[in-house]
Design a protein around this motif. Structure first.
Motif, PDB file in Angstrom:
ATOM      1  N   LEU A  37       0.849  -1.187   0.000  1.00  0.00           N
ATOM      2  CA  LEU A  37       0.000   0.000   0.000  1.00  0.00           C
ATOM      3  C   LEU A  37       0.884   1.236   0.000  1.00  0.00           C
ATOM      4  CD1 LEU A  37      -2.910   1.023   0.055  1.00  0.00           C
ATOM      5  CD2 LEU A  37      -2.771   1.038   2.551  1.00  0.00           C
ATOM      6  N   MET A  38       0.711   2.056  -1.009  1.00  0.00           N
ATOM      7  CA  MET A  38       1.478   3.287  -1.188  1.00  0.00           C
ATOM      8  C   MET A  38       0.545   4.485  -1.004  1.00  0.00           C
ATOM      9  SD  MET A  38       4.456   1.910  -2.171  1.00  0.00           S
ATOM     10  CE  MET A  38       5.372   3.225  -2.981  1.00  0.00           C
ATOM     11  N   ILE A  39       1.129   5.669  -0.878  1.00  0.00           N
ATOM     12  CA  ILE A  39       0.341   6.897  -0.762  1.00  0.00           C
ATOM     13  C   ILE A  39       0.774   7.863  -1.863  1.00  0.00           C
ATOM     14  CG2 ILE A  39      -0.409   8.766   0.745  1.00  0.00           C
ATOM     15  CD1 ILE A  39      -1.117   5.970   1.789  1.00  0.00           C
ATOM     16  N   ALA A  40      -0.185   8.398  -2.601  1.00  0.00           N
ATOM     17  CA  ALA A  40       0.109   9.359  -3.669  1.00  0.00           C
ATOM     18  C   ALA A  40       0.592  10.672  -3.043  1.00  0.00           C
ATOM     19  CB  ALA A  40      -1.138   9.603  -4.514  1.00  0.00           C
ATOM     20  N   GLN A  41       1.880  10.955  -3.208  1.00  0.00           N
ATOM     21  CA  GLN A  41       2.468  12.138  -2.582  1.00  0.00           C
ATOM     22  C   GLN A  41       3.369  12.926  -3.516  1.00  0.00           C
ATOM     23  OE1 GLN A  41       4.216  10.136   0.897  1.00  0.00           O
ATOM     24  NE2 GLN A  41       2.544  10.924   2.159  1.00  0.00           N
ATOM     25  N   ASP A  42       3.421  12.515  -4.787  1.00  0.00           N
ATOM     26  CA  ASP A  42       4.340  13.175  -5.708  1.00  0.00           C
ATOM     27  C   ASP A  42       3.805  13.036  -7.125  1.00  0.00           C
ATOM     28  OD1 ASP A  42       6.568  14.639  -6.432  1.00  0.00           O
ATOM     29  OD2 ASP A  42       8.028  13.058  -5.978  1.00  0.00           O
ATOM     30  N   THR A  43       4.496  13.669  -8.051  1.00  0.00           N
ATOM     31  CA  THR A  43       4.130  13.592  -9.456  1.00  0.00           C
ATOM     32  C   THR A  43       5.406  13.731 -10.269  1.00  0.00           C
ATOM     33  OG1 THR A  43       2.573  14.441 -11.117  1.00  0.00           O
ATOM     34  CG2 THR A  43       3.740  16.073  -9.773  1.00  0.00           C
ATOM     35  N   GLY A  44       5.301  13.706 -11.583  1.00  0.00           N
ATOM     36  CA  GLY A  44       6.469  13.858 -12.437  1.00  0.00           C
ATOM     37  C   GLY A  44       6.048  14.091 -13.863  1.00  0.00           C
ATOM     38  N   SER A  45       6.918  14.739 -14.628  1.00  0.00           N
ATOM     39  CA  SER A  45       6.575  15.078 -16.010  1.00  0.00           C
ATOM     40  C   SER A  45       6.321  13.850 -16.864  1.00  0.00           C
ATOM     41  CB  SER A  45       7.705  15.914 -16.625  1.00  0.00           C
ATOM     42  OG  SER A  45       7.934  17.086 -15.880  1.00  0.00           O
ATOM     43  N   ALA A  46       6.978  12.722 -16.528  1.00  0.00           N
ATOM     44  CA  ALA A  46       6.805  11.503 -17.313  1.00  0.00           C
ATOM     45  C   ALA A  46       5.711  10.595 -16.758  1.00  0.00           C
ATOM     46  CB  ALA A  46       8.122  10.735 -17.370  1.00  0.00           C
ATOM     47  N   ILE A  47       5.104  10.980 -15.634  1.00  0.00           N
ATOM     48  CA  ILE A  47       4.101  10.133 -14.993  1.00  0.00           C
ATOM     49  C   ILE A  47       2.725  10.540 -15.503  1.00  0.00           C
ATOM     50  CG2 ILE A  47       3.315   9.184 -12.799  1.00  0.00           C
ATOM     51  CD1 ILE A  47       6.303   8.791 -13.503  1.00  0.00           C
ATOM     52  N   ILE A  48       2.340   9.938 -16.603  1.00  0.00           N
ATOM     53  CA  ILE A  48       1.109  10.315 -17.301  1.00  0.00           C
ATOM     54  C   ILE A  48       0.269   9.070 -17.554  1.00  0.00           C
ATOM     55  CG2 ILE A  48       0.168  11.337 -19.398  1.00  0.00           C
ATOM     56  CD1 ILE A  48       2.767  12.946 -19.639  1.00  0.00           C
ATOM     57  N   GLY A  49      -0.966   9.103 -17.079  1.00  0.00           N
ATOM     58  CA  GLY A  49      -1.880   7.996 -17.305  1.00  0.00           C
ATOM     59  C   GLY A  49      -2.524   7.538 -16.017  1.00  0.00           C
ATOM     60  N   PRO A  50      -3.688   6.898 -16.100  1.00  0.00           N
ATOM     61  CA  PRO A  50      -4.461   6.556 -14.903  1.00  0.00           C
ATOM     62  C   PRO A  50      -3.824   5.481 -14.038  1.00  0.00           C
ATOM     63  CG  PRO A  50      -5.478   5.617 -16.849  1.00  0.00           C
ATOM     64  CD  PRO A  50      -4.394   6.530 -17.339  1.00  0.00           C
ATOM     65  N   ALA A  51      -2.983   4.602 -14.623  1.00  0.00           N
ATOM     66  CA  ALA A  51      -2.349   3.528 -13.853  1.00  0.00           C
ATOM     67  C   ALA A  51      -0.835   3.590 -14.009  1.00  0.00           C
ATOM     68  CB  ALA A  51      -2.874   2.172 -14.301  1.00  0.00           C
ATOM     69  N   ARG A  52      -0.336   4.795 -13.992  1.00  0.00           N
ATOM     70  CA  ARG A  52       1.111   5.050 -14.131  1.00  0.00           C
ATOM     71  C   ARG A  52       1.639   5.519 -12.792  1.00  0.00           C
ATOM     72  NH1 ARG A  52       5.887   5.326 -14.451  1.00  0.00           N
ATOM     73  NH2 ARG A  52       7.142   6.339 -16.075  1.00  0.00           N
ATOM     74  N   GLY A  53       2.661   4.846 -12.269  1.00  0.00           N
ATOM     75  CA  GLY A  53       3.216   5.209 -10.977  1.00  0.00           C
ATOM     76  C   GLY A  53       4.728   5.259 -10.994  1.00  0.00           C
ATOM     77  N   ASP A  54       5.303   5.977 -10.033  1.00  0.00           N
ATOM     78  CA  ASP A  54       6.749   6.073  -9.843  1.00  0.00           C
ATOM     79  C   ASP A  54       7.015   5.816  -8.358  1.00  0.00           C
ATOM     80  OD1 ASP A  54       9.191   6.370 -11.102  1.00  0.00           O
ATOM     81  OD2 ASP A  54       9.222   8.558 -10.976  1.00  0.00           O
ATOM     82  N   PHE A  55       7.755   4.779  -8.065  1.00  0.00           N
ATOM     83  CA  PHE A  55       7.970   4.262  -6.712  1.00  0.00           C
ATOM     84  C   PHE A  55       9.211   4.917  -6.118  1.00  0.00           C
ATOM     85  CE2 PHE A  55       9.698   1.278  -3.679  1.00  0.00           C
ATOM     86  CZ  PHE A  55       8.656   0.519  -3.179  1.00  0.00           C
ATOM     87  N   PHE A  56       9.068   5.600  -4.958  1.00  0.00           N
ATOM     88  CA  PHE A  56      10.208   6.276  -4.339  1.00  0.00           C
ATOM     89  C   PHE A  56      10.996   5.294  -3.480  1.00  0.00           C
ATOM     90  CE2 PHE A  56      12.025   8.792  -0.782  1.00  0.00           C
ATOM     91  CZ  PHE A  56      13.022   9.413  -1.523  1.00  0.00           C
ATOM     92  N   PHE A  57      12.284   5.089  -3.836  1.00  0.00           N
ATOM     93  CA  PHE A  57      13.120   4.117  -3.156  1.00  0.00           C
ATOM     94  C   PHE A  57      13.905   4.697  -1.979  1.00  0.00           C
ATOM     95  CE2 PHE A  57      12.405   1.552  -6.906  1.00  0.00           C
ATOM     96  CZ  PHE A  57      12.493   0.249  -6.437  1.00  0.00           C
ATOM     97  N   GLY A  58      14.106   6.000  -1.936  1.00  0.00           N
ATOM     98  CA  GLY A  58      14.912   6.573  -0.864  1.00  0.00           C
ATOM     99  C   GLY A  58      16.080   7.363  -1.424  1.00  0.00           C
ATOM    100  N   SER A  59      17.171   7.454  -0.650  1.00  0.00           N
ATOM    101  CA  SER A  59      18.302   8.303  -1.009  1.00  0.00           C
ATOM    102  C   SER A  59      19.577   7.475  -1.164  1.00  0.00           C
ATOM    103  CB  SER A  59      18.531   9.367   0.075  1.00  0.00           C
ATOM    104  OG  SER A  59      17.354  10.122   0.304  1.00  0.00           O
ATOM    105  N   GLY A  60      20.461   7.943  -2.029  1.00  0.00           N
ATOM    106  CA  GLY A  60      21.779   7.350  -2.136  1.00  0.00           C
ATOM    107  C   GLY A  60      21.935   6.332  -3.250  1.00  0.00           C
ATOM    108  N   GLU A  61      23.130   5.758  -3.313  1.00  0.00           N
ATOM    109  CA  GLU A  61      23.532   4.908  -4.434  1.00  0.00           C
ATOM    110  C   GLU A  61      22.696   3.644  -4.559  1.00  0.00           C
ATOM    111  OE1 GLU A  61      27.618   2.718  -6.089  1.00  0.00           O
ATOM    112  OE2 GLU A  61      27.693   4.130  -4.401  1.00  0.00           O
TER     113      GLU A  61
END
Length: 371
Positions: A323-347
């Motif tokens: 279960l994720m929470i919608a908290q961000d967006t992006g120029s390439a994130i377009i469409g009803p079932a399009r998501g971008d998963f935030f992994f955190g910081s660093g290498e």
């Protein structure tokens, strides 16, 4: 949800209400972690905090659920699961083109300097005073409807310069450098990710956050490299892409300039070291729980259930049922079932993010109507 957004969703996807028992792996997830991320959104919604990149306005039903959540901030895993089951209805969102699609992003970390020298020569620029952000769904007279920003002049508005023009100095003194990096490819990756940690020579860490963009369309340089035959999609990683940019400086410059979009930044002094970067909703992101979505279709704060695969390497993956929470967006994130998963910081977060380009089942938890 407005009638226009509902119509746009219906045109692009099939929406199917489901019972929670149809969500494979639902009971095994850490709902307390998701609830903690949800509370961050609720505090911002309750305070009517300014969004960094405005999305669809939250429904009254979502605001009501948030008020309930804020009354009970310390829920354990079982209580949090029951909270979501009590207040939300799962709705599977299936695009007419097939499955949903999930990519990953992260907060990069690079070396940098507040002053330019022979090593640190590539600037990240502050937001210029003449930049006007065009709100979602709006436009300005005389400008193409596809532009999301404009340049204010004494005679009115005009399109903002593209990446190539800005790098050639089109803004003059209007855009102040806030920090300098070693490689153009490093700056480009920060533009794509929207935030970064910059390690300075004195040992301190500078956080930079998104402050605006020139409103031009985004183009994936990874996709261009695949089309040119320089890389194979199945074996491309962020590490390989950055290596190519560093070892091919002249073609890399021409390639990066095909992405007309250009991002401006500010120093985010308000962030603690343990905080994630600031997302489009204006709140710090939570690794593994924050999701970027299409802001023209969804409101920030909506819970989204993902069912798919999380890659570990190019050849191995683990189940993703979370279960994720919608908290961000992006120029390439377009469409009803399009998501971008935030992994955190660093290498390591960057390595994982660069591997994720997978189909996913996308289920939005819609707040139940209040009686």
């Amino acid at each position: 949800m407005s009638a226009g957004v509902a119509s746009a969703l219906a045109d692009q996807a099939r929406l199917e209400p489901l019972p929670f028992q149809d969500l494979a792996g639902w009971e095994a997830d850490d709902h307390a972690a998701a609830f903690g991320a949800f509370l961050r959104s609720c505090r911002a919604l309750e305070a009517s905090a300014a969004e960094l990149r405005p999305a669809q306005a939250p429904q009254a039903d979502l605001l009501a659920v948030c008020r309930e959540a804020l009354k009970t901030p310390g829920l354990d895993r079982t209580e949090a699961r029951r909270f979501f089951e009590t207040h939300f209805q799962p709705v599977a969102v299936t695009p007419h083109s097939g499955n949903g699609f999930l990519t990953g992003y992260y907060e990069p970390e690079f070396q940098g300097s507040r002053r330019p020298d022979a090593i640190y020569r590539v600037p990240l620029l502050d937001r210029p005073e003449d930049l006007v952000t065009i709100l979602q769904g709006e436009t300005l007279p005389g400008l193409d409807k596809g532009l999301q920003a404009a340049r204010r002049t004494k005679d009115g508005y005009e399109p903002y310069p593209d990446r190539a023009a800005i790098e050639e100095g089109a803004l003059g003194t209007l855009a102040r450098p806030i920090v300098y990096l070693r490689e153009p490819g490093e700056a480009f990756i920060i533009h794509v990710q929207g935030s970064a940690r910059i390690r300075l020579d004195d040992g301190s860490v500078m956080r930079v956050a998104y402050a605006g963009r020139n409103g031009r369309p985004y183009t994936s340089i990874g996709r261009l490299l695949v089309q040119q035959g320089a890389m194979d999609l199945e074996t491309m990683t962020l590490e390989k892409l950055m290596g190519w940019l560093k070892t091919h400086p002249e073609p890399a410059e021409a390639l990066m300039r095909q992405n007309q979009s250009y991002i401006f930044f500010r120093e985010a002094r308000e962030l603690a070291s343990e905080d994630g970067p600031i997302g489009g909703a204006g709140t710090p992101l939570v690794p593994g729980r924050s999701l970027a979505v299409d802001r023209s279709l969804w409101a920030y704060g909506l819970p989204v259930w993902l069912d798919g695969q999380l890659p570990l390497t190019l050849d191995a993956a683990e189940p993703l049922r979370r279960l994720m929470i919608a908290q961000d967006t992006g120029s390439a994130i377009i469409g009803p079932a399009r998501g971008d998963f935030f992994f955190g910081s660093g290498e390591e977060a960057g390595r994982r993010a660069g591997l994720l380009r997978h189909a996913v089942r996308f289920v939005v938890l819609q707040p139940k109507p209040r009686s």
